[in-house]
Structure formats: structure tokens, C-alpha cells
Motif scaffolding. Structure first.
Motif, PDB file in Angstrom:
ATOM      1  N   CYS A 107      -0.119  -8.894   4.640  1.00  0.00           N
ATOM      2  CA  CYS A 107       0.773  -7.764   5.053  1.00  0.00           C
ATOM      3  C   CYS A 107       1.845  -7.917   5.740  1.00  0.00           C
ATOM      4  O   CYS A 107       2.736  -7.117   6.351  1.00  0.00           O
ATOM      5  N   PRO A 139      -3.386  -1.040   5.482  1.00  0.00           N
ATOM      6  CA  PRO A 139      -4.343  -2.104   4.959  1.00  0.00           C
ATOM      7  C   PRO A 139      -5.264  -2.615   6.011  1.00  0.00           C
ATOM      8  O   PRO A 139      -4.963  -2.365   7.139  1.00  0.00           O
ATOM      9  N   TYR A 140      -6.329  -2.844   5.470  1.00  0.00           N
ATOM     10  CA  TYR A 140      -7.415  -3.524   6.353  1.00  0.00           C
ATOM     11  C   TYR A 140      -8.288  -2.387   6.988  1.00  0.00           C
ATOM     12  O   TYR A 140      -9.478  -2.349   7.017  1.00  0.00           O
ATOM     13  N   CYS A 147       2.256  -1.932   4.312  1.00  0.00           N
ATOM     14  CA  CYS A 147       2.125  -3.352   4.062  1.00  0.00           C
ATOM     15  C   CYS A 147       3.517  -3.806   3.870  1.00  0.00           C
ATOM     16  O   CYS A 147       4.175  -3.228   2.805  1.00  0.00           O
ATOM     17  N   THR A 152       0.934  -1.284  -0.047  1.00  0.00           N
ATOM     18  CA  THR A 152       0.008   0.081  -0.078  1.00  0.00           C
ATOM     19  C   THR A 152       0.787   1.316   0.000  1.00  0.00           C
ATOM     20  O   THR A 152       2.213   1.029   0.128  1.00  0.00           O
ATOM     21  N   TRP A 157      -7.991  -2.276   1.085  1.00  0.00           N
ATOM     22  CA  TRP A 157      -7.646  -3.739   1.024  1.00  0.00           C
ATOM     23  C   TRP A 157      -5.920  -3.684   0.428  1.00  0.00           C
ATOM     24  O   TRP A 157      -5.573  -2.772  -0.385  1.00  0.00           O
ATOM     25  N   PRO A 158      -5.261  -4.428   0.809  1.00  0.00           N
ATOM     26  CA  PRO A 158      -3.954  -4.369   0.329  1.00  0.00           C
ATOM     27  C   PRO A 158      -3.746  -4.492  -1.310  1.00  0.00           C
ATOM     28  O   PRO A 158      -4.700  -5.133  -1.747  1.00  0.00           O
TER      29      PRO A 158
END
Length: 469
Positions: free
Chosen positions: A354, A109-110, A140, A93, A114-115
Motif C-alpha cells: 500500500c 489494509p493489513y 491503500c 481498499t 488484505w489489500p
């Protein structure tokens, strides 16, 4: 795939030092300097190689195959948009450190997105609210990708020119390479439980003591960013008159003393400095950015005076205009206490796409970050939009932690160990057994990552998030 644009090593160095200095460049580089005033439309995360020392180091990560990530130039209040394409086999990311972006653009991420998987592209669009010096890096596979080179500087220009003649941008970072110039093991459990694993080669813009030329007697804006995963820099700027004009992106509210060999200035991972320098009056004289500890003195970069004396003075510079920030009401601020320290034993992090170092040593309020992909994680603080807060940060460990808050800015108010200037920042250094109060307004809604910027600490539990709703 081919990068949006490429340059050789010599070309990158010339532009890093002279992009805004008006220096004579070969015609091809001059054309590139003009073109690069506008940011590229795409960053392609990819494997890279580069001669950091004696031989070419392989298995680096950049957005070029053979050069460091570029300085991205933006303008305060002007919309910015860029595509980030991941060509690596592992996810990634991009986070815009220190910039107050909308939550969905923050690159965590999350938590916010989303990655980005191999072959995918993610478009980041935002309008930088604040002029200053910032930086970008992955959030990530952070330890692997940052330690191998994926960190770059962001310059957000003021709407009014303060009057500098030139500029040099320095991206300070370590690389952990062995005698064969190839990467060694990037981290160890032993050091993750202590101060983190230091690199072996200290660089500025991926070079050892690069030289940047500026006219004698000119006024230079030196932008310094510590983008290393571990090292805390203690710096002096030897051979010049100067003053610190901004820190962590924001013009100073309270003066910072000029660094000396006896009292160098600290720039921890994640932090930045803007320095106004008056170049020496005589051609060939140098200003040396120097790393200083009781055990080590090393030149990191040199600014060399050329030509006849321009005769400028620091008093000719216009003050940097303050960024438009909502100040907090200390009297009505709710106090929230947070403890940074050891992790309870026996806890294993969740890996997700990640990555994780595989163990936990650190925590916030005795709760280690369970991993980027973990479900049901609660915020370390739940803030109401528009309200003022004081976060009381306790360090119960003997180690130093540069604590970074995404999406918001704050001011240190007091410490039980030292006197702190109350300047706007996004990263504060929490020393051994120190307690620091920071004040802020919760004026940017979303879930905002809050973590130590020693990446081994972050990836072994010293992370969480603050919710603003």
C-alpha cells in the motif's frame, strides 16, 4: 471492463445538484436519477480522464472512466452491500469515512483486511447506524489514488423526512495539475514536513464553480464534504438565509454560528457540513459557496433560484432526529494522553503493497507509524469495551492536524486555545500547540485507525490505531 453505469459530464452535474430536488431533467437523466436512488452493486476502481480545466486531464482515478465517483445513497438501519473491484495495477481498499461499521468492513489494509490486488473483488456489507453525510475513499496507495480523484460522498437518509424541497451535494477537493492540465508531482518531502502540498485547481464535484438550480424560495439541504488530501476550507454561503443543521454526519447538540466573510466556517479534510438554505425569492438570484482567506476569495459552487417564489421558511423544517449514540460518563472516564508531533530521526517506513512516501516526519507519542504492512505494532491506546474515556490530544507542532478516528464517535470537551462546541464527530482539528480533550464510549470492538487526515502527514508517520476489546 465496463463500469456498472456511465454518464457524461453534463449528466453528472445535473444529478449532483438536482437528484432530490424534483427539477425537470431530460428523460434519460430522469430515468437515471430514479435508478440511482438505489446504490450500484459494484464500484470498479479504474483509470479515468476528465476535463478539469482547459484540456482533458489523464491518469485520474475513479469508478467511472470519464466521471467522478457517484454519491452513494443509503438509508439509516437498512443493510447495505457493495462489491469493490480493483482494475488498477496497484493495490487498493475502500474505507467508509465516519460510518460505524464492523471492524472487518473498515477497509484499512493489513489492520482489517488484505489489500485488494488487481482483478480482485472485495465485498463490503454493513448496516449504517447513523443518518447523515459521510464519504468513501481508498486506504491503500492513499496519496496517489485520493489525489487523482478517488473520493465520493455517502448520504444516509433519515427514516423521517425533515421537509426539504431539494438537495445539493458538494465534494470539495483540489487537483494538482500544471499549465498543460496534467498532474504535477503530487507531494514533496519539504511540504510533507509542513502543512502538506496544496493543489492548483479547486473544484466542487470535479467542476469549477458549477451551477445548480432550485426553485426560488425553496428549502435546500446543502451537503458539503472536504475530501481533499491537504486543503482546509474556510467557507461562507453568500446570498441566502440559512443555518448549520449537522456536522460530520450528526445533528448538532450545540449551535454553530452562521459563517460570515469576517468569520467563515472551517471544514478540514475529512469533515462535513449539512446546511439548511432558503433560496432567494427572485429568479436568477444566486447563493454562492465561497472559499475565503485573507489572500484569496473564490466561488466554489453556485445555487441559482428559478421560477416563482415557493414562499417556504426555515421554521417549517423539522429538527433532524439525533443519531442513537452512547454518551460517555465524564466523571468516571479514564484519561489517556497522546502527543502528536515530530518523528525521531533516522526511521524508515515499511512499504508493503500500500505504499509509503519513503520517509517519516511525524509521530504519535514519538513513535511514527512504521507502515501498513509492519508487524508487531502496538495500539496507541488500549480501550475496554463499553467503558468511557477521555483522550487528551496534544499538538506539539506548529502545523494543523485534522485528527480522524475510525469506527467510533466522540465529542470535544475542552481546548486550551478556544471554545469548542461539543458536537458528535469523527474528526477534530488540532491547531498549533493546542490540547483538546475528547470524550467517547469504546462501544465498537476492533483495531481502529487513528490518524491525521492531511494524507502526507498520515503517510509520513502521523498514524496509529486504537484497540477496543
Amino acid at each position: 471492463m465496463k463500469a456498472p453505469f456511465q454518464m457524461d459530464r453534463r449528466g453528472f452535474l445535473a444529478l449532483a445538484g438536482a437528484g432530490a430536488a424534483g427539477l425537470a431533467l431530460p428523460s434519460g437523466l430522469a430515468a437515471f436519477a430514479r435508478a440511482s436512488e438505489a446504490p450500484p452493486s459494484e464500484l470498479r476502481i479504474q483509470a479515468a480522464s476528465y476535463r478539469l480545466r482547459d484540456a482533458v486531464t489523464e491518469n485520474m482515478v475513479s469508478v467511472f472512466p470519464d466521471a467522478p465517483p457517484p454519491v452513494l445513497r443509503m438509508r439509516e438501519g437498512v443493510p447495505f452491500s457493495i462489491d469493490v473491484t480493483n482494475t488498477l495495477e496497484e493495490a487498493s481498499t475502500m474505507h467508509w469515512h465516519g460510518i460505524r461499521v464492523p471492524n472487518k468492513m473498515d477497509g484499512v489494509p493489513y489492520l482489517t483486511q488484505w489489500p485488494i490486488q488487481q482483478g480482485e473483488t472485495w465485498r463490503y456489507s454493513y448496516t449504517p447506524k447513523d443518518a447523515g453525510t459521510y464519504w468513501y475513499h481508498p486506504h491503500c496507495q492513499t496519496m496517489e489514488q485520493m489525489a487523482r480523484g478517488l473520493t465520493g460522498i455517502i448520504v444516509v437518509a433519515e427514516t423521517d423526512d425533515p421537509g426539504f424541497d431539494g438537495e445539493t451535494v458538494l465534494n470539495l477537493r483540489d487537483f494538482r495539475i500544471g499549465k498543460d492540465d496534467q498532474f504535477m508531482k503530487l507531494f514533496s518531502a519539504r511540504m510533507a514536513a509542513r502543512g502538506g502540498t496544496l493543489g492548483t485547481v479547486m473544484t466542487a464535484n470535479w467542476e469549477q464553480n458549477p451551477i445548480y438550480e432550485h426553485p426560488a424560495g425553496s428549502l435546500v439541504r446543502l451537503r458539503i464534504a472536504a475530501t481533499d488530501t491537504t486543503r482546509i476550507y474556510t467557507l461562507t454561503m453568500d446570498g441566502a438565509d440559512g443555518r448549520i443543521v449537522a456536522a460530520d454526519g450528526h445533528p448538532l447538540r450545540e449551535e454553530l454560528p452562521w459563517p460570515t466573510a469576517e468569520a467563515p466556517i472551517t471544514v478540514a479534510p475529512g469533515q462535513r457540513l449539512d446546511v439548511a438554505l432558503r433560496m432567494p425569492e427572485t429568479e436568477g438570484q444566486d447563493v454562492v459557496v465561497t472559499y475565503r482567506t485573507p489572500m484569496r476569495v473564490q466561488a466554489l459552487a453556485t445555487l441559482r433560484a428559478t421560477g416563482s417564489n415557493m414562499g417556504r421558511t426555515l421554521e417549517e423544517l423539522r429538527p433532524l432526529p439525533p443519531n442513537r449514540l452512547a454518551d460517555f460518563d465524564q466523571a468516571s472516564s479514564e484519561i489517556i494522553e497522546l502527543v502528536f508531533g515530530w518523528s525521531p530521526g533516522g526511521l524508515k517506513p515499511n512499504y508493503g503493497f500500500c505504499g509509503s512516501l519513503g520517509y517519516t516526519f511525524w509521530s504519535i507519542d514519538r513513535k511514527p507509524w512504521p507502515g501498513d504492512a509492519a508487524k508487531g505494532t502496538e495500539p496507541v491506546a488500549d480501550l475496554k469495551l463499553g467503558r468511557s474515556y477521555i483522550l487528551r490530544l496534544h499538538n506539539e507542532s506548529p502545523n494543523t492536524h485534522p485528527i480522524h478516528l475510525h469506527g467510533l464517535v466522540f465529542r470535544p470537551l475542552r481546548s486550551n486555545k478556544r471554545t469548542l462546541p461539543s458536537n458528535w464527530t469523527d474528526t477534530v482539528v488540532l491547531n498549533r500547540s493546542e490540547t483538546i480533550d475528547i470524550g467517547l464510549v469504546a462501544d465498537n470492538p476492533g483495531d481502529w485507525a487513528f490518524h491525521c487526515h492531511v494524507i502526507e502527514h498520515q503517510k509520513t508517520g502521523l498514524a496509529g490505531f486504537v484497540r477496543v476489546s
